[in-house]
Motif scaffolding. Structure first.
Motif, PDB file in Angstrom:
ATOM      1  N   GLU A  38       0.837  -4.887   3.493  1.00  0.00           N
ATOM      2  CA  GLU A  38       2.016  -4.137   3.923  1.00  0.00           C
ATOM      3  C   GLU A  38       1.883  -2.677   3.493  1.00  0.00           C
ATOM      4  O   GLU A  38       1.207  -2.354   2.519  1.00  0.00           O
ATOM      5  N   GLY A  39       2.562  -1.809   4.226  1.00  0.00           N
ATOM      6  CA  GLY A  39       2.644  -0.405   3.828  1.00  0.00           C
ATOM      7  C   GLY A  39       3.852  -0.216   2.925  1.00  0.00           C
ATOM      8  O   GLY A  39       4.041  -0.948   1.960  1.00  0.00           O
ATOM      9  N   ARG A  49      -4.106   0.643   3.995  1.00  0.00           N
ATOM     10  CA  ARG A  49      -3.530  -0.524   4.667  1.00  0.00           C
ATOM     11  C   ARG A  49      -4.418  -0.968   5.827  1.00  0.00           C
ATOM     12  O   ARG A  49      -4.699  -2.167   5.990  1.00  0.00           O
ATOM     13  N   GLN A  50      -4.890  -0.009   6.619  1.00  0.00           N
ATOM     14  CA  GLN A  50      -5.736  -0.344   7.766  1.00  0.00           C
ATOM     15  C   GLN A  50      -7.084  -0.894   7.318  1.00  0.00           C
ATOM     16  O   GLN A  50      -7.611  -1.850   7.912  1.00  0.00           O
ATOM     17  N   CYS A  56       0.805  -1.228   0.000  1.00  0.00           N
ATOM     18  CA  CYS A  56       0.000   0.000   0.000  1.00  0.00           C
ATOM     19  C   CYS A  56       0.833   1.272   0.000  1.00  0.00           C
ATOM     20  O   CYS A  56       0.275   2.378   0.059  1.00  0.00           O
ATOM     21  N   SER A  84       2.633   4.522   0.892  1.00  0.00           N
ATOM     22  CA  SER A  84       2.472   5.484   1.989  1.00  0.00           C
ATOM     23  C   SER A  84       1.025   5.650   2.425  1.00  0.00           C
ATOM     24  O   SER A  84       0.739   6.464   3.307  1.00  0.00           O
ATOM     25  N   ASN A  85       0.103   4.885   1.826  1.00  0.00           N
ATOM     26  CA  ASN A  85      -1.324   5.050   2.118  1.00  0.00           C
ATOM     27  C   ASN A  85      -1.712   4.197   3.325  1.00  0.00           C
ATOM     28  O   ASN A  85      -2.195   3.072   3.180  1.00  0.00           O
ATOM     29  N   GLU A  86      -1.522   4.760   4.499  1.00  0.00           N
ATOM     30  CA  GLU A  86      -1.796   4.032   5.738  1.00  0.00           C
ATOM     31  C   GLU A  86      -3.282   3.742   5.899  1.00  0.00           C
ATOM     32  O   GLU A  86      -3.673   2.689   6.436  1.00  0.00           O
TER      33      GLU A  86
END
Length: 409
Positions: free
Chosen positions: A276-277, A258-259, A251, A253-255
């Motif tokens: 994974e990030g 990811r969540q 993913c 930098s798109n946290e």
């Protein structure tokens, strides 16, 4: 032919790499170029500067936010503006005014780095340097590295000395625009050398990554910003797919994505999915994968092609991603997912066609030029050598002369 290793007693050439972070590919290409000449005996000493951050420091955060949100929320509008300006090689009055507002800052930047060679991986930076060369304020050679398989007019500037391009398709397009053959060099889009290094067997890499070594791995990416479409994200809920393969979502930098993906995992198939990030070992994930599902960014697809990893390209952003996808599919290294069919169905078809995947791997080997970043520097140094050879007739073109003129400006 130049070597990146300098002769004993010879000072390395000072190069400034101008890049920008409106899209992760420009920055990644700059980092690959810097890495290629990062050893102590290199014939080039290169430094990276983010043109937008350095020259438009106050406005940069707002411009970056608007650009990224515009691409994400209004891709059709972005595509319309891209197509409308694609062939307009002359800068608009607005563009000239915008670039000239930053000209004094850019000259200060060149003064600080005492640049003998300017390499740009960002089209606005290429345009800005070209304008300074037009005004005879800068005399150092300008090398523009085009980071997509496309030839948008913003990359094409009258005072660019050399274009480094990713494929013969782009080289042909530049020649059609009237650019001389000697000003074009096909090297591949610069990527880090680790993508060309021999890779351990996929089963071994899967074990290192904590994956099932016997099950095919499908890698799903959405670029540095992790822009995964809803359809790509729904793959995590497909029991049919997860019975046949394991999935890894990178993913970037798109946290938030990811969540969300982590929350959507089905307990029964959690062992078959990794979310994974940002990862700094992307070459290991690519080496372990059977297939990459990705948006067609220039850098990601170049890295995959270097590793002979077949690609299924989905939902290209209108504009350069559409052009990237067309070139890659025509070259046989990727398949473009049809919008009128489910992504899942097309993914399953490829997984069940090992012969087709093998053909794509072979085409990828033919598509790649070799160590692209090193080849780009070789072309740039040959250009500089040609300029230096004229110093007897034009003393102002010596390295010392270039430095003095930049300082005076």
């Amino acid at each position: 032919m130049y070597t990146m290793k300098k002769a004993q007693g010879v000072r390395p050439v000072r190069a400034l790499i101008l890049t920008g972070d409106l899209g992760d590919g420009h920055r990644q290409a700059a980092m690959a170029l810097a890495e290629a000449c990062g050893h102590s005996d290199s014939s080039v000493h290169a430094e990276i500067a983010d043109y937008m951050r350095e020259v438009y420091a106050l406005a940069h955060p707002f411009m970056k936010y608007c650009f990224l949100k515009g691409v994400e929320k209004a891709p059709s509008l972005y595509g319309y503006l891209y197509r409308r300006s694609r062939m307009k090689e002359e800068l608009s009055t607005f563009s000239r005014t915008f670039l000239r507002l930053g000209s004094s800052k850019l000259l200060e930047l060149l003064h600080m780095h005492r640049s003998e060679l300017i390499v740009s991986t960002f089209p606005l930076a290429s345009a800005a340097v070209s304008l300074l060369k037009e005004q005879r304020l800068v005399h150092a050679p300008l090398v523009t590295v085009i980071t997509d398989y496309a030839d948008h007019a913003l990359w094409i500037q009258p005072h660019t000395d050399l274009y480094v391009v990713g494929s013969a398709h782009v080289a042909h397009a530049l020649r059609e625009r009237g650019i001389a053959e000697e000003r074009i060099q096909v090297t591949g889009i610069p990527i880090r050398s680790r993508f060309y290094n021999p890779s351990p067997p996929p089963a071994e890499l899967k074990q290192r990554l904590g994956l099932d070594p016997l099950k095919p791995l499908v890698l799903v990416m959405g670029g540095g910003g992790g822009l995964l479409s809803d359809e790509a994200r729904r793959l995590v809920q497909s029991e049919v797919l997860l019975e046949r393969a394991q999935l890894a979502f990178l993913c970037g930098s798109n946290e938030a994505v990811r969540q969300e993906l982590t929350a959507e995992l089905q307990p029964a198939y959690a062992s078959s999915v990794r979310v994974e990030g940002f990862v700094d070992n992307i070459e290991q994930w690519m080496g372990a994968a059977t297939l990459l599902v990705t948006k067609p960014g220039g850098l990601t697809t170049s890295e995959a092609a270097a590793m002979k990893l077949p690609m299924l390209l989905y939902r290209p952003i209108p504009g350069q991603e559409e052009e990237n996808a067309a070139v890659l599919e025509k070259s046989g290294v990727a398949v473009c997912a049809r919008p009128d069919r489910r992504l899942l169905d097309q993914l399953l078809e490829l997984l069940e066609s090992p012969r087709r995947l093998e053909e794509m791997s072979r085409h990828a080997e033919a598509f790649c030029c070799g160590l692209s970043a090193e080849l780009a520097w070789e072309a740039a140094l040959e250009l500089l050598q040609g300029r230096s050879a004229k110093s007897a007739e034009h003393p102002g073109w010596t390295a010392a002369g270039v430095r003095e003129q930049v300082l005076e400006a």
